[in-house]
Motif scaffolding. Structure first.
Motif, PDB file in Angstrom:
ATOM      1  N   ASP A  26     130.449 -40.035  -1.232  1.00 13.90           N
ATOM      2  CA  ASP A  26     129.719 -40.166  -2.496  1.00 13.90           C
ATOM      3  C   ASP A  26     128.216 -39.994  -2.277  1.00 13.90           C
ATOM      4  O   ASP A  26     127.530 -39.368  -3.079  1.00 13.90           O
ATOM      5  CB  ASP A  26     129.985 -41.547  -3.110  1.00 13.90           C
ATOM      6  N   ALA A  27     127.712 -40.575  -1.187  1.00 15.41           N
ATOM      7  CA  ALA A  27     126.274 -40.483  -0.916  1.00 15.41           C
ATOM      8  C   ALA A  27     125.835 -39.046  -0.677  1.00 15.41           C
ATOM      9  O   ALA A  27     124.783 -38.621  -1.155  1.00 15.41           O
ATOM     10  CB  ALA A  27     125.918 -41.352   0.292  1.00 15.41           C
ATOM     11  N   LEU A  28     126.658 -38.286   0.044  1.00 15.45           N
ATOM     12  CA  LEU A  28     126.307 -36.889   0.294  1.00 15.45           C
ATOM     13  C   LEU A  28     126.391 -36.069  -0.989  1.00 15.45           C
ATOM     14  O   LEU A  28     125.547 -35.202  -1.244  1.00 15.45           O
ATOM     15  CB  LEU A  28     127.229 -36.290   1.363  1.00 15.45           C
ATOM     16  N   ALA A  29     127.385 -36.353  -1.819  1.00 17.88           N
ATOM     17  CA  ALA A  29     127.492 -35.640  -3.092  1.00 17.88           C
ATOM     18  C   ALA A  29     126.266 -35.898  -3.960  1.00 17.88           C
ATOM     19  O   ALA A  29     125.704 -34.971  -4.578  1.00 17.88           O
ATOM     20  CB  ALA A  29     128.760 -36.075  -3.830  1.00 17.88           C
ATOM     21  N   GLU A  30     125.811 -37.151  -3.989  1.00 14.27           N
ATOM     22  CA  GLU A  30     124.609 -37.500  -4.756  1.00 14.27           C
ATOM     23  C   GLU A  30     123.389 -36.776  -4.188  1.00 14.27           C
ATOM     24  O   GLU A  30     122.544 -36.266  -4.937  1.00 14.27           O
ATOM     25  CB  GLU A  30     124.393 -39.009  -4.712  1.00 14.27           C
ATOM     26  N   TYR A  31     123.280 -36.736  -2.869  1.00  9.99           N
ATOM     27  CA  TYR A  31     122.171 -36.064  -2.197  1.00  9.99           C
ATOM     28  C   TYR A  31     122.136 -34.581  -2.553  1.00  9.99           C
ATOM     29  O   TYR A  31     121.085 -34.009  -2.872  1.00  9.99           O
ATOM     30  CB  TYR A  31     122.338 -36.267  -0.690  1.00  9.99           C
ATOM     31  N   ILE A  32     123.306 -33.933  -2.558  1.00 11.11           N
ATOM     32  CA  ILE A  32     123.385 -32.507  -2.875  1.00 11.11           C
ATOM     33  C   ILE A  32     122.967 -32.256  -4.322  1.00 11.11           C
ATOM     34  O   ILE A  32     122.181 -31.339  -4.614  1.00 11.11           O
ATOM     35  CB  ILE A  32     124.815 -31.985  -2.633  1.00 11.11           C
ATOM     36  N   GLU A  33     123.464 -33.081  -5.227  1.00 10.28           N
ATOM     37  CA  GLU A  33     123.148 -32.873  -6.640  1.00 10.28           C
ATOM     38  C   GLU A  33     121.676 -33.147  -6.927  1.00 10.28           C
ATOM     39  O   GLU A  33     121.050 -32.425  -7.716  1.00 10.28           O
ATOM     40  CB  GLU A  33     124.048 -33.746  -7.510  1.00 10.28           C
ATOM     41  N   ASN A  34     121.112 -34.177  -6.293  1.00  7.37           N
ATOM     42  CA  ASN A  34     119.683 -34.460  -6.485  1.00  7.37           C
ATOM     43  C   ASN A  34     118.817 -33.328  -5.951  1.00  7.37           C
ATOM     44  O   ASN A  34     117.760 -33.021  -6.511  1.00  7.37           O
ATOM     45  CB  ASN A  34     119.298 -35.765  -5.787  1.00  7.37           C
ATOM     46  N   SER A  35     119.249 -32.727  -4.862  1.00  8.58           N
ATOM     47  CA  SER A  35     118.451 -31.679  -4.241  1.00  8.58           C
ATOM     48  C   SER A  35     118.561 -30.352  -4.983  1.00  8.58           C
ATOM     49  O   SER A  35     117.567 -29.645  -5.151  1.00  8.58           O
ATOM     50  CB  SER A  35     118.882 -31.475  -2.782  1.00  8.58           C
ATOM     51  N   THR A  36     119.748 -30.014  -5.401  1.00 10.48           N
ATOM     52  CA  THR A  36     119.980 -28.674  -5.946  1.00 10.48           C
ATOM     53  C   THR A  36     120.106 -28.634  -7.467  1.00 10.48           C
ATOM     54  O   THR A  36     119.936 -27.572  -8.077  1.00 10.48           O
ATOM     55  CB  THR A  36     121.269 -28.082  -5.351  1.00 10.48           C
ATOM     56  N   GLY A  37     120.441 -29.785  -8.068  1.00 15.21           N
ATOM     57  CA  GLY A  37     120.692 -29.789  -9.504  1.00 15.21           C
ATOM     58  C   GLY A  37     122.037 -29.198  -9.876  1.00 15.21           C
ATOM     59  O   GLY A  37     122.372 -29.084 -11.059  1.00 15.21           O
ATOM     60  N   GLU A  38     122.820 -28.826  -8.887  1.00 10.13           N
ATOM     61  CA  GLU A  38     124.133 -28.216  -9.142  1.00 10.13           C
ATOM     62  C   GLU A  38     125.231 -29.268  -9.001  1.00 10.13           C
ATOM     63  O   GLU A  38     125.273 -29.995  -8.006  1.00 10.13           O
ATOM     64  CB  GLU A  38     124.374 -27.078  -8.162  1.00 10.13           C
ATOM     65  N   PRO A  39     126.133 -29.354  -9.974  1.00 14.41           N
ATOM     66  CA  PRO A  39     127.216 -30.345  -9.883  1.00 14.41           C
ATOM     67  C   PRO A  39     128.224 -29.963  -8.813  1.00 14.41           C
ATOM     68  O   PRO A  39     128.762 -28.851  -8.806  1.00 14.41           O
ATOM     69  CB  PRO A  39     127.854 -30.289 -11.284  1.00 14.41           C
ATOM     70  N   ILE A  40     128.461 -30.866  -7.900  1.00  8.00           N
ATOM     71  CA  ILE A  40     129.437 -30.584  -6.852  1.00  8.00           C
ATOM     72  C   ILE A  40     130.733 -31.357  -7.076  1.00  8.00           C
ATOM     73  O   ILE A  40     131.742 -31.102  -6.417  1.00  8.00           O
ATOM     74  CB  ILE A  40     128.846 -30.909  -5.464  1.00  8.00           C
ATOM     75  N   GLN A  41     130.717 -32.282  -8.046  1.00 12.32           N
ATOM     76  CA  GLN A  41     131.886 -33.117  -8.270  1.00 12.32           C
ATOM     77  C   GLN A  41     133.145 -32.309  -8.557  1.00 12.32           C
ATOM     78  O   GLN A  41     134.244 -32.680  -8.150  1.00 12.32           O
ATOM     79  CB  GLN A  41     131.614 -34.089  -9.435  1.00 12.32           C
ATOM     80  N   GLN A  42     132.971 -31.189  -9.251  1.00 14.01           N
ATOM     81  CA  GLN A  42     134.156 -30.400  -9.648  1.00 14.01           C
ATOM     82  C   GLN A  42     134.892 -29.801  -8.452  1.00 14.01           C
ATOM     83  O   GLN A  42     136.051 -29.408  -8.569  1.00 14.01           O
ATOM     84  CB  GLN A  42     133.731 -29.272 -10.591  1.00 14.01           C
ATOM     85  N   PHE A  43     134.224 -29.763  -7.283  1.00 10.38           N
ATOM     86  CA  PHE A  43     134.863 -29.180  -6.107  1.00 10.38           C
ATOM     87  C   PHE A  43     135.355 -30.238  -5.119  1.00 10.38           C
ATOM     88  O   PHE A  43     135.982 -29.897  -4.117  1.00 10.38           O
ATOM     89  CB  PHE A  43     133.879 -28.250  -5.380  1.00 10.38           C
ATOM     90  N   ARG A  44     135.079 -31.525  -5.413  1.00 11.23           N
ATOM     91  CA  ARG A  44     135.474 -32.575  -4.483  1.00 11.23           C
ATOM     92  C   ARG A  44     136.961 -32.892  -4.601  1.00 11.23           C
ATOM     93  O   ARG A  44     137.521 -32.902  -5.698  1.00 11.23           O
ATOM     94  CB  ARG A  44     134.658 -33.844  -4.735  1.00 11.23           C
ATOM     95  N   VAL A  45     137.585 -33.137  -3.471  1.00 12.78           N
ATOM     96  CA  VAL A  45     138.992 -33.531  -3.435  1.00 12.78           C
ATOM     97  C   VAL A  45     139.114 -34.740  -2.527  1.00 12.78           C
ATOM     98  O   VAL A  45     138.267 -35.006  -1.681  1.00 12.78           O
ATOM     99  CB  VAL A  45     139.893 -32.393  -2.914  1.00 12.78           C
ATOM    100  N   ASN A  46     140.189 -35.498  -2.714  1.00 14.31           N
ATOM    101  CA  ASN A  46     140.460 -36.637  -1.849  1.00 14.31           C
ATOM    102  C   ASN A  46     141.794 -36.464  -1.158  1.00 14.31           C
ATOM    103  O   ASN A  46     142.463 -35.431  -1.308  1.00 14.31           O
ATOM    104  CB  ASN A  46     140.414 -37.946  -2.646  1.00 14.31           C
ATOM    105  N   ALA A  47     142.198 -37.482  -0.408  1.00 18.30           N
ATOM    106  CA  ALA A  47     143.434 -37.377   0.376  1.00 18.30           C
ATOM    107  C   ALA A  47     144.663 -37.208  -0.505  1.00 18.30           C
ATOM    108  O   ALA A  47     145.676 -36.654  -0.070  1.00 18.30           O
ATOM    109  CB  ALA A  47     143.583 -38.609   1.261  1.00 18.30           C
ATOM    110  N   ALA A  48     144.584 -37.658  -1.772  1.00 15.32           N
ATOM    111  CA  ALA A  48     145.749 -37.581  -2.663  1.00 15.32           C
ATOM    112  C   ALA A  48     145.862 -36.223  -3.369  1.00 15.32           C
ATOM    113  O   ALA A  48     146.812 -35.989  -4.103  1.00 15.32           O
ATOM    114  CB  ALA A  48     145.674 -38.697  -3.704  1.00 15.32           C
ATOM    115  N   HIS A  49     144.891 -35.361  -3.176  1.00 14.78           N
ATOM    116  CA  HIS A  49     144.893 -34.062  -3.848  1.00 14.78           C
ATOM    117  C   HIS A  49     146.141 -33.270  -3.432  1.00 14.78           C
ATOM    118  O   HIS A  49     146.407 -33.068  -2.255  1.00 14.78           O
ATOM    119  CB  HIS A  49     143.631 -33.282  -3.473  1.00 14.78           C
ATOM    120  N   SER A  50     146.912 -32.800  -4.409  1.00 18.04           N
ATOM    121  CA  SER A  50     148.198 -32.159  -4.101  1.00 18.04           C
ATOM    122  C   SER A  50     148.218 -30.657  -4.361  1.00 18.04           C
ATOM    123  O   SER A  50     149.059 -29.951  -3.830  1.00 18.04           O
ATOM    124  CB  SER A  50     149.320 -32.823  -4.910  1.00 18.04           C
TER     125      SER A  50
END
Length: 474
Positions: free
Chosen positions: A204-228
């Protein structure tokens, strides 16, 4: 025979000229005296040979060069160091026996900002305030994506192999600051633009860092261990040991595109012996890219962090000699991959306060405020890490000057995981003296759990790009 403890004094003349000098000159003076004391501890006989004598004086006075045009006058013996005067080059020429006699009448305690404690190999000062910008991107938000020529070669090789061979498993392995995360972000950008289905596992911290730096939403590309859902490419940054194994197992079982995992083997939450590293590699046919060139930390900062890494690597969770030897042999290759680093981005600032005071905190805050023209604005530039330390109200007041600039992120050292993969222009570490001493002098017999905690202290020490200040707290 041991070296006698050196008594240090300063004259009223020195105190007045020191406090009226510019802050850079003060710091250079402190560094020059610290170097003299280090020479005294190694061999007192060398001190009088290393420094020039004031020929016009009958008394044995030495000239200490503290910068190109500035000098410090002192009297040195095996038992006492008297700081007499400081200033421009003419301070040596104007000093006389009469001046010396007058200064002897005013000798007292030296300025409190001088450090006179012991030094061992790990924590070494490097108070160079020069922060040269080697890469234009260093002060801009695009720095988070930036690859130098060396990292670009790795990126090209990995992307081409995915294009040409499709399904494959790749590891990007190396120590901190080698650009592993930057390569993952560039791969994400490339293959998303080419309409591949891409997922990335990041904190989460890295995702926040990326979005603050670039202004580009990265959440839509994030997956977790349950992603099927099947992905063409799965990117994994700084996994746990179980996630590292699980990403390979799932990739092989599902025959699901390519998986690229970037990690520092010594930041894993469990030890990864050479045998286990190679077994995973061969069982899953992993292509390994080993990175050893660090450009994201200034050289002086990176080298001090590497000193810590080497000190921990030389330590052991065991007491028995046979077990210590076996442990080192079992982790020899993995340690080499993570710790053999080349630092290509010059300069950097490192300061250490073994017995930190509020005055020391104020000094470091002033240093950062003076360099505000280079301060990051796209994301917090200062990370403050606390090792179960309670800061005084006065120290908090000093730090508040930076808080008003929205420039601080604070975290307890025990939750250092939150800082993995992140980067800050400056890092302040407030660390308890017992931990400070363990890292400074090495340790053994700690047991595996404590050893892993000490080993992962490489994380906070490698988050700093331009400067690192370490405060030892009782």
């Amino acid at each position: 025979m041991g070296i006698r403890k050196l008594t240090i004094q300063s004259s009223r003349r020195f105190d007045d000229n020191y406090y009226s000098a510019s802050l850079p000159l003060q710091r250079l003076a402190e560094g020059a005296i610290a170097d003299l004391l280090a020479l005294h501890r190694s061999d007192p006989r060398k001190v009088l040979h290393r420094y020039g004598k004031l020929e016009q004086c009958q008394n044995r006075l030495v000239e200490v060069d503290i910068s190109g045009g500035c000098r410090l006058v002192a009297q040195y013996s095996n038992e006492r160091l008297s700081l007499l005067d400081v200033g421009g080059h003419d301070v040596v020429r104007r000093y006389s026996d009469l001046t010396y006699m007058l200064d002897q009448l005013t000798l007292g305690d030296p300025p409190s900002r001088f450090y006179f404690g012991k030094r061992t190999k790990t924590f070494q000062r490097h108070p160079d305030r020069n922060v040269e910008i080697t890469y234009n991107e260093e002060t801009h938000p695009d720095w988070i994506y930036f690859l130098d020529a060396h990292q670009k070669e790795f990126f090209d090789e990995i992307s081409e192999s995915i294009f040409n061979e499709g399904e494959r498993a790749t590891w990007i392995v190396g120590g901190p600051g080698t650009g592993k995360t930057c390569i993952l972000l560039q791969l994400l950008k490339l293959f998303v633009d080419l309409d591949y289905s891409v997922g990335i596992r990041i904190s989460d911290a890295l995702a926040e860092y990326i979005e603050n730096s670039t202004g580009e939403p990265i959440q839509q590309f994030r997956v977790n261990a349950a992603h099927s859902a099947r992905l063409d490419i799965l990117l994994v940054d700084d996994p746990s040991f179980d996630t590292l194994k699980g990403s390979l197992s799932r990739w092989k079982e599902d025959n699901a595109g390519s998986v690229v995992v970037a990690f520092d083997p010594l930041q894993l939450d469990k030890p990864l012996p050479d045998k286990a590293f190679n077994k995973l590699r061969y069982d899953y046919g992993v292509t390994v890219h080993k990175m050893n060139q660090c450009y994201r930390q200034k050289a002086a900062v990176g080298e001090r962090a590497k000193d810590l890494m080497d000190q921990v690597a030389d330590s052991s969770p065991y007491l028995a000699d046979a077990k210590k030897k076996a442990f080192r042999e079992e982790h020899k290759e993995v340690t080499k991959v993570a710790n053999e680093l080349e630092f290509v981005n010059p300069h950097g600032y490192v300061e250490i306060y073994d017995e930190a005071t509020t005055e020391h905190v104020e000094l470091e805050v002033a240093r950062i405020l003076e360099s505000k023209s280079l301060m990051w604005t796209h994301t917090p530039g200062l990370l403050i890490l606390l090792d179960n330390c309670e800061l005084s109200a006065e120290a908090r007041l000093a730090l508040r000057k930076l808080e008003r600039l929205n420039y601080i992120r604070e975290a307890p050292l025990e939750r250092i995981e939150q800082s993995k993969g992140l980067e800050f222009q400056h890092v302040f570490i407030f660390i308890k003296r017992d931990i400070f001493d363990e890292i400074q002098n090495g340790f053994e017999g700690s047991g595996t759990a404590t050893y892993i905690k000490r080993r992962r202290l490489r994380i906070p020490f490698t988050r700093a790009k331009d400067s690192l200040a370490i405060f030892g707290i009782q």
